[in-house]
Design an enzyme around this catalytic site. Structure first.
Site, PDB file in Angstrom:
ATOM      1  N   LYS A 168       0.858  -1.186   0.000  1.00 20.01           N
ATOM      2  CA  LYS A 168       0.000   0.000   0.000  1.00 20.01           C
ATOM      3  C   LYS A 168       0.898   1.241   0.000  1.00 20.01           C
ATOM      4  O   LYS A 168       2.027   1.154   0.449  1.00 20.01           O
ATOM      5  CB  LYS A 168      -0.894   0.021   1.256  1.00 20.01           C
ATOM      6  CG  LYS A 168      -1.668  -1.257   1.536  1.00 20.01           C
ATOM      7  CD  LYS A 168      -2.893  -1.366   0.677  1.00 20.01           C
ATOM      8  CE  LYS A 168      -3.685  -2.640   1.030  1.00 20.01           C
ATOM      9  NZ  LYS A 168      -4.801  -2.874   0.115  1.00 20.01           N
ATOM     10  N   HIS A 180      -6.874 -13.426  -7.155  1.00 17.46           N
ATOM     11  CA  HIS A 180      -7.653 -12.450  -6.390  1.00 17.46           C
ATOM     12  C   HIS A 180      -9.090 -12.475  -6.891  1.00 17.46           C
ATOM     13  O   HIS A 180      -9.331 -12.656  -8.074  1.00 17.46           O
ATOM     14  CB  HIS A 180      -7.054 -11.050  -6.545  1.00 17.46           C
ATOM     15  CG  HIS A 180      -7.619 -10.076  -5.552  1.00 17.46           C
ATOM     16  ND1 HIS A 180      -8.865  -9.518  -5.716  1.00 17.46           N
ATOM     17  CD2 HIS A 180      -7.144  -9.588  -4.383  1.00 17.46           C
ATOM     18  CE1 HIS A 180      -9.116  -8.723  -4.680  1.00 17.46           C
ATOM     19  NE2 HIS A 180      -8.097  -8.756  -3.856  1.00 17.46           N
TER      20      HIS A 180
END
Length: 467
Positions: free
Chosen positions: A166, A285
């Site tokens: 992130k 994902h």
């Protein structure tokens, strides 16, 4: 009567067959059906069977040119949903000949392609599928599976640790690679591209791949452990996706990643085949899954999407956390975690498993717990998911007050402490906090992490319950 008689006739006359005995080769589906007012459940269930197999809205003379009895879907059992008004579980059996071998795409196009917009239904949800061994044997499945992955990584007896880098968008490739290096150096096994990191103006894919590969090899040399970064190969075309996977392989990267729902099952299966042929692990994902699976009366339950992924191919898949910020009720989540990992799963309605499923030795998939989890969750995660899982802490690593590497150290220390305590016979559920506090005495990094996240809670009622 002999001969063709035009006109509209009720579906249930042809497609509702309660006397039908299911075959070992049938694909069985459990639908949660909410009929429109005035539509009897038998008609609604038969309509689902018809529209997802051979039927159309009127009688057609070409029906006489084929054997409907051989090819039609059949609604063979209906039961009301306890505690819900006007909801029924309708069981439908499909003959295997309706489906192309080795194509999840075709299976879904048939079973859920058209019928969800059907006017006689207020809502429809596919709750579970029983895929017969005869059909499973036409699929390659996961490129490698759980055991081969452990052997490749030389990591045994504990869950694997990951971290999503992130901020998910906006970093340059070099800074991104730096974050990867720090996390892996601190003790994580994997770092991860976020699902929406593909190839944007601020960071093109080739630059990211190069800097991440540099980070991986530097850390491996320093730690003596095998490391990986999930390089997201998802792209706008299948050709571009494979091109990225080829580049990852040429760099010597151990694992690539794909967004299987937004990318599509055809692309995913192609990538899974490439990965097996070239020794790459494949991380999956599930971006977009909640669009499909979140409403409890309409859509497709995630356990079906998970089964489909195991057939299409993937070595890891995100599967909810039970304890973090994202949806996931414990028993239901454990139900599809077993469906991902185990070879044979018994029917168990208390965990939402409608059919006994035999995977006939198709490799298993590692469930990935990710989303809003931190060191205080480690005992619960270790207990719930067991060794064959990947625990991913994004903010729970990078949010550490001292930086990324100490955040990774904190997670690794917490995990090792939990595994050691479990192996000594301690109860992680009741002693979890004590185990973490004891470990924190020996690790300043863990101690700091414990302090930061001691008050964080994501307390909401689960949306997806069994009733």
């Amino acid at each position: 009567s002999v001969g063709f008689k035009a006109g509209v006739k009720e579906y249930k006359l042809t497609y509702y067959t309660p006397e039908y005995k299911t075959k070992d080769t049938d694909i069985l589906a459990a639908f949660r059906v909410t009929p429109q007012p005035g539509v009897p459940p038998e008609e609604a269930g038969a309509a689902v069977a018809a529209e997802s197999s051979t039927g159309t809205w009127t009688t057609v003379w070409t029906d006489g040119l084929t054997s409907l009895d051989r090819y039609k879907g059949r609604c063979y059992h209906i039961e009301p949903v306890p505690g819900e008004k006007d909801q029924y579980i309708c069981y439908v059996a499909y003959p295997l000949d309706l489906f192309e071998e080795g194509s999840v795409t075709n299976m879904f196009t048939s079973i859920v392609g058209n019928v969800f917009g059907f006017k006689a239904l207020r809502a429809l949800r596919l709750e579970d599928l029983r895929v017969p061994p005869a059909y499973i044997k036409t699929f390659q499945g996961p490129p490698h599976g759980i055991q081969v992955e452990r052997d490749k990584l030389n990591k045994y007896g504990r869950p694997l640790l990951g971290c999503t880098i992130k901020p998910k968008l906006g970093l340059s490739a070099k800074n991104y690679g730096r974050a990867v290096y720090e996390c892996l150096r601190g003790g994580l096994d994997f770092t991860k591209d976020d699902e929406n990191v593909n190839s944007q103006p601020f960071m093109r894919w080739r630059d990211r791949f190069l800097f991440c590969a540099e980070a991986i090899f530097k850390v491996q040399a320093e730690t003596g452990e095998i490391k990986g970064h999930y390089l997201n190969a998802t792209a706008g075309t299948c050709e571009e996706m494979i091109k990225r996977a080829v580049f990852a392989r040429e760099l010597g990267a151990p694992i690539v990643m794909h967004d299987y729902l937004t990318g599509g099952f055809t692309a995913n299966t192609s990538l899974a085949h490439y990965c097996r042929d070239n020794g790459l692990l494949l991380h999956i994902h599930r971006a977009m899954h909640a669009v499909i699976d979140r409403q409890k009366n309409h859509g497709i339950h995630f356990r079906v999407l998970a089964k489909a992924l195991r057939m299409s191919g993937g070595d890891h898949i995100h599967s909810g956390t039970v304890v973090g910020k994202l949806e996931g009720e414990r028993d239901i989540t454990l139900g599809f975690v077993d469906l991902l990992r185990d070879d044979f799963i018994e029917k168990d309605r208390s965990r939402g498993i409608y059919f006994t499923q035999d995977w006939v030795s198709l490799p298993g998939v590692l469930p990935v717990a990710s989303g809003g989890i931190h060191v205080w969750h480690m005992p619960a995660l270790t207990e719930i998911f067991g060794d064959d899982s990947v625990l991913q802490f994004g903010g729970g690593t990078l949010g550490h007050p001292w930086g990324n590497a100490p955040g990774a150290v904190a997670n690794r220390v917490a995990l090792e402490a939990c595994v050691k305590a479990r192996n000594e016979g301690r109860d992680l559920a009741s002693e979890g906090n004590v185990i973490i506090r004891e470990a924190a005495k020996w690790s300043l990094e863990l101690s700091a992490a414990c302090e930061v996240w001691k008050e964080i809670r994501f307390n909401f009622e689960a949306v997806d319950t069994l009733h």
